[in-house]
Design a protein around this motif. Structure first.
Motif, PDB file in Angstrom:
ATOM      1  N   GLY A  47      94.684  -5.808 -10.919  1.00 39.77           N
ATOM      2  CA  GLY A  47      93.259  -5.968 -10.654  1.00 39.77           C
ATOM      3  C   GLY A  47      92.370  -5.909 -11.873  1.00 39.77           C
ATOM      4  O   GLY A  47      91.142  -5.787 -11.736  1.00 39.77           O
ATOM      5  N   LEU A  48      92.936  -6.005 -13.077  1.00 39.41           N
ATOM      6  CA  LEU A  48      92.135  -5.918 -14.292  1.00 39.41           C
ATOM      7  C   LEU A  48      91.768  -7.304 -14.820  1.00 39.41           C
ATOM      8  O   LEU A  48      92.513  -8.264 -14.639  1.00 39.41           O
ATOM      9  CB  LEU A  48      92.906  -5.164 -15.379  1.00 39.41           C
ATOM     10  N   LEU A  49      90.625  -7.386 -15.469  1.00 36.10           N
ATOM     11  CA  LEU A  49      90.225  -8.610 -16.142  1.00 36.10           C
ATOM     12  C   LEU A  49      91.149  -8.871 -17.336  1.00 36.10           C
ATOM     13  O   LEU A  49      91.564  -7.934 -18.024  1.00 36.10           O
ATOM     14  CB  LEU A  49      88.790  -8.493 -16.643  1.00 36.10           C
ATOM     15  N   SER A  50      91.433 -10.140 -17.568  1.00 40.40           N
ATOM     16  CA  SER A  50      92.188 -10.540 -18.757  1.00 40.40           C
ATOM     17  C   SER A  50      91.194 -10.969 -19.823  1.00 40.40           C
ATOM     18  O   SER A  50      90.456 -11.942 -19.642  1.00 40.40           O
ATOM     19  CB  SER A  50      93.137 -11.700 -18.419  1.00 40.40           C
ATOM     20  N   ALA A  51      91.171 -10.228 -20.956  1.00 44.59           N
ATOM     21  CA  ALA A  51      90.170 -10.492 -21.996  1.00 44.59           C
ATOM     22  C   ALA A  51      90.796 -10.466 -23.395  1.00 44.59           C
ATOM     23  O   ALA A  51      90.461  -9.613 -24.220  1.00 44.59           O
ATOM     24  CB  ALA A  51      89.038  -9.485 -21.895  1.00 44.59           C
ATOM     25  N   PRO A  52      91.699 -11.407 -23.689  1.00 43.28           N
ATOM     26  CA  PRO A  52      92.323 -11.435 -25.025  1.00 43.28           C
ATOM     27  C   PRO A  52      91.412 -12.071 -26.061  1.00 43.28           C
ATOM     28  O   PRO A  52      90.523 -12.858 -25.736  1.00 43.28           O
ATOM     29  CB  PRO A  52      93.564 -12.300 -24.799  1.00 43.28           C
ATOM     30  N   HIS A  53      91.648 -11.719 -27.328  1.00 43.52           N
ATOM     31  CA  HIS A  53      91.007 -12.425 -28.433  1.00 43.52           C
ATOM     32  C   HIS A  53      91.743 -13.744 -28.649  1.00 43.52           C
ATOM     33  O   HIS A  53      92.971 -13.815 -28.536  1.00 43.52           O
ATOM     34  CB  HIS A  53      91.097 -11.617 -29.724  1.00 43.52           C
ATOM     35  N   GLY A  54      90.998 -14.778 -29.023  1.00 47.66           N
ATOM     36  CA  GLY A  54      91.611 -16.056 -29.338  1.00 47.66           C
ATOM     37  C   GLY A  54      90.563 -17.036 -29.828  1.00 47.66           C
ATOM     38  O   GLY A  54      89.384 -16.931 -29.486  1.00 47.66           O
ATOM     39  N   GLY A  55      90.996 -18.007 -30.628  1.00 47.30           N
ATOM     40  CA  GLY A  55      90.072 -19.027 -31.087  1.00 47.30           C
ATOM     41  C   GLY A  55      89.050 -18.521 -32.080  1.00 47.30           C
ATOM     42  O   GLY A  55      87.915 -19.000 -32.110  1.00 47.30           O
ATOM     43  N   GLU A  56      89.456 -17.574 -32.915  1.00 46.16           N
ATOM     44  CA  GLU A  56      88.588 -17.065 -33.972  1.00 46.16           C
ATOM     45  C   GLU A  56      89.164 -17.505 -35.316  1.00 46.16           C
ATOM     46  O   GLU A  56      88.616 -18.369 -35.990  1.00 46.16           O
ATOM     47  CB  GLU A  56      88.494 -15.544 -33.898  1.00 46.16           C
ATOM     48  N   LEU A  57      90.296 -16.937 -35.693  1.00 46.42           N
ATOM     49  CA  LEU A  57      90.938 -17.286 -36.965  1.00 46.42           C
ATOM     50  C   LEU A  57      91.890 -18.466 -36.800  1.00 46.42           C
ATOM     51  O   LEU A  57      92.264 -19.099 -37.786  1.00 46.42           O
ATOM     52  CB  LEU A  57      91.690 -16.072 -37.516  1.00 46.42           C
ATOM     53  N   LEU A  58      92.284 -18.759 -35.577  1.00 45.43           N
ATOM     54  CA  LEU A  58      93.090 -19.934 -35.278  1.00 45.43           C
ATOM     55  C   LEU A  58      92.297 -20.862 -34.371  1.00 45.43           C
ATOM     56  O   LEU A  58      91.317 -20.454 -33.751  1.00 45.43           O
ATOM     57  CB  LEU A  58      94.412 -19.539 -34.618  1.00 45.43           C
ATOM     58  N   GLY A  59      92.759 -22.102 -34.265  1.00 47.40           N
ATOM     59  CA  GLY A  59      92.018 -23.113 -33.549  1.00 47.40           C
ATOM     60  C   GLY A  59      92.334 -23.243 -32.076  1.00 47.40           C
ATOM     61  O   GLY A  59      92.759 -22.283 -31.427  1.00 47.40           O
ATOM     62  N   PRO A  60      92.139 -24.432 -31.517  1.00 44.58           N
ATOM     63  CA  PRO A  60      92.275 -24.653 -30.075  1.00 44.58           C
ATOM     64  C   PRO A  60      93.620 -24.236 -29.495  1.00 44.58           C
ATOM     65  O   PRO A  60      93.686 -23.810 -28.343  1.00 44.58           O
ATOM     66  CB  PRO A  60      92.052 -26.162 -29.938  1.00 44.58           C
ATOM     67  N   ASP A 105      78.201   0.575 -50.869  1.00 42.16           N
ATOM     68  CA  ASP A 105      78.175  -0.887 -50.720  1.00 42.16           C
ATOM     69  C   ASP A 105      78.201  -1.336 -49.254  1.00 42.16           C
ATOM     70  O   ASP A 105      78.542  -2.485 -48.959  1.00 42.16           O
ATOM     71  CB  ASP A 105      79.370  -1.507 -51.464  1.00 42.16           C
ATOM     72  N   TRP A 106      77.855  -0.425 -48.370  1.00 43.48           N
ATOM     73  CA  TRP A 106      77.865  -0.755 -46.937  1.00 43.48           C
ATOM     74  C   TRP A 106      76.669  -1.612 -46.573  1.00 43.48           C
ATOM     75  O   TRP A 106      75.579  -1.383 -47.103  1.00 43.48           O
ATOM     76  CB  TRP A 106      77.851   0.542 -46.112  1.00 43.48           C
ATOM     77  N   PRO A 107      76.800  -2.595 -45.651  1.00 39.40           N
ATOM     78  CA  PRO A 107      78.054  -3.031 -45.030  1.00 39.40           C
ATOM     79  C   PRO A 107      78.927  -3.797 -46.020  1.00 39.40           C
ATOM     80  O   PRO A 107      78.411  -4.471 -46.906  1.00 39.40           O
ATOM     81  CB  PRO A 107      77.588  -3.935 -43.884  1.00 39.40           C
ATOM     82  N   PRO A 108      80.231  -3.683 -45.857  1.00 39.07           N
ATOM     83  CA  PRO A 108      81.138  -4.278 -46.847  1.00 39.07           C
ATOM     84  C   PRO A 108      81.106  -5.801 -46.828  1.00 39.07           C
ATOM     85  O   PRO A 108      80.784  -6.414 -45.801  1.00 39.07           O
ATOM     86  CB  PRO A 108      82.512  -3.753 -46.413  1.00 39.07           C
ATOM     87  N   ARG A 109      81.432  -6.391 -47.957  1.00 40.56           N
ATOM     88  CA  ARG A 109      81.591  -7.834 -48.014  1.00 40.56           C
ATOM     89  C   ARG A 109      83.002  -8.166 -47.553  1.00 40.56           C
ATOM     90  O   ARG A 109      83.975  -7.721 -48.152  1.00 40.56           O
ATOM     91  CB  ARG A 109      81.353  -8.328 -49.443  1.00 40.56           C
ATOM     92  N   LEU A 110      83.094  -8.959 -46.510  1.00 38.41           N
ATOM     93  CA  LEU A 110      84.389  -9.221 -45.893  1.00 38.41           C
ATOM     94  C   LEU A 110      84.647 -10.718 -45.794  1.00 38.41           C
ATOM     95  O   LEU A 110      83.717 -11.527 -45.757  1.00 38.41           O
ATOM     96  CB  LEU A 110      84.429  -8.608 -44.483  1.00 38.41           C
ATOM     97  N   ARG A 111      85.902 -11.042 -45.739  1.00 41.54           N
ATOM     98  CA  ARG A 111      86.318 -12.411 -45.451  1.00 41.54           C
ATOM     99  C   ARG A 111      87.764 -12.334 -44.989  1.00 41.54           C
ATOM    100  O   ARG A 111      88.623 -11.886 -45.745  1.00 41.54           O
ATOM    101  CB  ARG A 111      86.193 -13.314 -46.669  1.00 41.54           C
ATOM    102  N   ALA A 112      88.006 -12.756 -43.751  1.00 41.85           N
ATOM    103  CA  ALA A 112      89.336 -12.543 -43.179  1.00 41.85           C
ATOM    104  C   ALA A 112      90.086 -13.832 -42.904  1.00 41.85           C
ATOM    105  O   ALA A 112      91.050 -13.838 -42.152  1.00 41.85           O
ATOM    106  CB  ALA A 112      89.218 -11.735 -41.891  1.00 41.85           C
ATOM    107  N   THR A 113      89.652 -14.919 -43.512  1.00 41.52           N
ATOM    108  CA  THR A 113      90.319 -16.187 -43.245  1.00 41.52           C
ATOM    109  C   THR A 113      91.624 -16.354 -44.016  1.00 41.52           C
ATOM    110  O   THR A 113      92.320 -17.343 -43.844  1.00 41.52           O
ATOM    111  CB  THR A 113      89.372 -17.360 -43.586  1.00 41.52           C
TER     112      THR A 113
END
Length: 365
Positions: free
Chosen positions: A221-234, A73-81
């Motif tokens: 000296g590293l870039l800051s690259a967090p996840h955000g604003g995907e499953l939650l809002g502003p 059944d790949w790719p799987p049917r997903l929903r993460a909300t």
């Protein structure tokens, strides 16, 4: 002798205007292939970059039983909300990660990923990995990071694709674990590690809890690259900007819900790593047309398209460019602009940047 068959609906004779229109369509030049557009790929997860065929083969080799969602059944049917949907997504991801048992498995994954990136037009890749997910199998955090970096160097030499590594903390773990990873990431800054991230379900770990870890990474000296604003809002985006001093945001699409916040993102030059296919697969957007790429772009936001986890979502980087071309009407000049934005937001060395930017101009012309 049989009578000839006569269609009950004979074809309408083509009028002169019809014929002229057909001729115009036939003579219209084909739009250039987005897979040939030089670009940087800034949002790709380590296990999620694996080829599906490799997953199936390694599972058979190591005796790992895969669920139907990762085979027939790949790719799987997903929903993460919702919580249940995210749990299923994370469970499938963890099962996929379990097939990586030996150093050669990791080397193979990175080599094949780099090969796929080259075929998609990506000349620079920043791949995100949480070493704590592999540490028990490969001798601890430091040996795992060194193995990944060595595998990345080998893959880069074999394919010509430059590779940087983003060490990512897990929102569902203690902030002290994130500080440990940040110190480890800084130790390898300039030796292959280019950034520090924060991943997993943003509903289960507030960004401000990880401020200390990101302060360590930024000072190193590293870039800051967090996840955000995907499953939650502003509010989630705002925490990443204010508390984690984000240079880039993984996803960030929900920023469109707050115009003043979006203006601030533009003013600060923060790049949004937008992953259209992923947003649809996880239920963040109903269709690719609903992912607010056009709105973000016209607001002046810097955008780097990403594939997120091709293993689970079924498409790689070029497909994301095809989606914004087809669903949002991006012109070739605008696609080239997106590619430039991805390069400029990257940690690629100056010579790589210059080569990719020159190639983008050549693609457009």
């Amino acid at each position: 002798m049989e009578a000839p068959t006569v269609s009950p609906h004979p074809a309408r004779p083509r009028s002169a205007p019809d014929r002229r229109e057909d001729a115009a369509v036939a003579s219209r030049p084909a739009r250039p292939d987005v897979a040939l557009l030089p670009k940087a790929h800034l949002h790709l997860h380590f296990t999620g970059s694996m080829r599906h065929s490799t997953l199936v083969e390694l599972a058979a080799t190591h005796g790992v039983v895969l669920p139907d969602a990762l085979v027939e059944d790949w790719p799987p049917r997903l929903r993460a909300t919702d919580e249940r949907g995210w749990f299923r997504f994370q469970r499938l991801y963890d099962i996929a990660r379990s097939v990586l048992r030996t150093p050669d498995d990791l080397r193979r994954l990175l080599r094949e990923t780099a090969e796929d990136e080259a075929a998609e037009g990506s000349g620079w890749l920043e791949i995100q990995v949480d070493p704590s997910g592999y540490a028990a199998r490969f001798g601890g955090l430091t040996p795992t990071v060194e193995l990944v970096l060595d595998a990345a160097r080998g893959a880069s030499e074999a394919t010509g694709v430059g590779i940087g590594v983003v060490i990512a903390a897990n929102r569902t773990k203690h902030p002290l674990d994130a500080k440990t990873l940040a110190r480890l990431a800084v130790r390898y800054a300039g030796r292959g590690v280019v950034g520090f991230g924060l991943s997993n379900d943003e509903r289960r770990g507030r960004a401000y809890d990880f401020e200390g870890a990101f302060r360590i990474a930024k000072r190193g000296g590293l870039l800051s690259a967090p996840h955000g604003g995907e499953l939650l809002g502003p509010a989630s985006v705002r925490e990443c900007l204010e508390n984690l001093d984000a240079d880039r945001l993984g996803h960030g699409v929900r920023a469109v819900e707050d115009p003043r916040l979006l203006e601030r993102i533009v003013e600060r030059g923060v790049t949004l790593e937008v992953c259209p296919a992923s947003n649809v697969s996880l239920g963040v957007a109903a269709t690719a047309a609903d992912v607010p790429v056009r709105r973000l772009y016209e607001a002046g936001a810097s955008i780097a398209l990403g594939a997120d986890d091709p293993l689970l979502f079924g498409s790689r980087l070029a497909r994301q460019y095809d989606l914004v071309r087809g669903e949002h009407g991006f012109t070739d000049a605008e696609l080239a602009d997106l590619a430039r934005q991805s390069v400029r937001a990257s940690a690629a060395p100056d010579d790589v940047r210059a080569r990719l930017l020159s190639g983008i101009t050549a693609w457009l012309s």
